[in-house]
Design an enzyme around this catalytic site. Structure first.
Site, PDB file in Angstrom:
ATOM      1  N   GLU A  81       0.347   2.711  -3.240  1.00  0.00           N
ATOM      2  CA  GLU A  81       0.812   2.691  -1.860  1.00  0.00           C
ATOM      3  C   GLU A  81       2.852   2.494  -2.425  1.00  0.00           C
ATOM      4  O   GLU A  81       3.242   1.546  -3.297  1.00  0.00           O
ATOM      5  CB  GLU A  81       0.721   1.260  -0.811  1.00  0.00           C
ATOM      6  N   ARG A  91      -4.750  -0.917  15.446  1.00  0.00           N
ATOM      7  CA  ARG A  91      -6.119   0.059  16.327  1.00  0.00           C
ATOM      8  C   ARG A  91      -6.992  -0.489  16.461  1.00  0.00           C
ATOM      9  O   ARG A  91      -7.623  -0.858  17.499  1.00  0.00           O
ATOM     10  CB  ARG A  91      -6.222   0.726  15.544  1.00  0.00           C
ATOM     11  N   CYS A 144      -2.460  -5.152   6.389  1.00  0.00           N
ATOM     12  CA  CYS A 144      -2.337  -4.308   4.761  1.00  0.00           C
ATOM     13  C   CYS A 144      -0.495  -4.625   4.880  1.00  0.00           C
ATOM     14  O   CYS A 144       0.397  -4.614   3.940  1.00  0.00           O
ATOM     15  CB  CYS A 144      -2.870  -3.830   3.968  1.00  0.00           C
ATOM     16  N   HIS A 166      -4.877  -0.041  -2.285  1.00  0.00           N
ATOM     17  CA  HIS A 166      -5.601   0.640  -0.738  1.00  0.00           C
ATOM     18  C   HIS A 166      -6.836   0.680  -1.758  1.00  0.00           C
ATOM     19  O   HIS A 166      -6.239   1.312  -2.541  1.00  0.00           O
ATOM     20  CB  HIS A 166      -5.171   1.041  -0.027  1.00  0.00           C
TER      21      HIS A 166
HETATM   22  N1  PCA Z   1      -7.506  -3.331   5.036  1.00  0.00           N
HETATM   23  C1  PCA Z   1      -6.416  -3.898   6.185  1.00  0.00           C
HETATM   24  C2  PCA Z   1      -6.234  -5.169   6.929  1.00  0.00           C
HETATM   25  C3  PCA Z   1      -6.973  -6.121   5.563  1.00  0.00           C
HETATM   26  C4  PCA Z   1      -7.754  -5.135   4.145  1.00  0.00           C
HETATM   27  O1  PCA Z   1      -8.194  -5.613   3.804  1.00  0.00           O
HETATM   28  C5  PCA Z   1      -5.251  -3.106   6.262  1.00  0.00           C
HETATM   29  O2  PCA Z   1      -4.806  -1.712   5.956  1.00  0.00           O
HETATM   30  O3  PCA Z   1      -4.538  -3.227   6.892  1.00  0.00           O
END
Ligand code: PCA
Length: 213
Positions: A81, A91, A144, A166
């Site tokens: 990111e 959402r 996140c 991610h």
């Molecule tokens: N993914 C979510 C929150 C926790 C996770 O593992 C996100 O992308 O916000």
């Protein structure tokens, strides 16, 4: 011994597993150098508690670098990111039932923070290890992104580098045939290389990671 804090999230949205934690936990105790080791910890998937939990871990472990990871249900690769934004827009409800819409992560805070990790060098290293990776231009607007923003906010101006990755779902989580996934073994391998590269590259490389739209 110096610590690199690597976090993953607990499952959310009725899932039973979260690959970010499944992968991070396998790297707990891994040595990046003679005097540097990964410490993996799990964060709750809740707006009210995740940031506080991370702040407590940073105070307790005094890491030299922090990399948070989370599941991106639609991701097909390890997504480094680039930026965290100052907005919560959920959402779905989090694990405590909260669903904030268009609230600030930090009232009065800057619109965004950039990752202070060498994201391009990380992408290159992970790809060279045979695992799919890319730069991502948005971490979303759920927990996140909130954790990523709070992380960058709390460490801004310090020498502690930090950022967010991610990861895709694991094959067993995928219900729609077209949805991408990544085997846990591949994920662990890629994440390890990403953390190693983040530790090793003080300065990022000039290689495109951009998108047209
Ligand atoms: N993914 C979510 C929150 C926790 C996770 O593992 C996100 O992308 O916000």
């Amino acid at each position: 011994m110096q610590t690199v804090l690597l976090t993953g999230f607990e499952p959310f949205d009725q899932d039973l597993i979260n690959p970010s934690w499944e992968a991070a936990r396998q790297l707990d105790g891994v040595q990046l150098a003679e005097d540097v080791q990964i410490v993996a910890r799990r964060l709750p998937c809740a707006f009210a508690t995740a940031g506080e939990c991370l702040a407590e871990l940073i105070a307790e472990l005094r890491p030299v670098m922090v990399i948070a990871t989370g599941l991106g249900p639609g991701r097909s690769d390890l997504s480094m990111e680039r930026v965290a934004i100052n907005v919560n827009d959920a959402r779905i409800p989090d694990n405590l039932g909260a669903q904030p819409v268009d609230t600030a992560v930090v009232v009065g805070g800057p619109a965004a923070y950039f990752s202070t990790l060498p994201i391009k060098a990380m992408v290159k290293a992970v790809r060279e290890a045979g695992v799919a990776a890319s730069v991502s231009q948005t971490a979303g607007t759920f927990v996140c992104n909130q954790v990523f923003y709070l992380l960058q906010h709390s460490l801004a101006g310090t020498a502690i580098r930090s950022g967010f990755i991610h990861v895709p779902p694991m094959p067993e989580q995928v219900t729609v045939a077209a949805q991408p996934s990544m085997a846990l073994e591949t994920l662990v391998k890629g994440l390890r290389v990403a953390v190693q590269a983040a530790w090793g590259a003080q300065v990022d490389i000039a290689q495109t990671g951009g998108q047209v739209s």
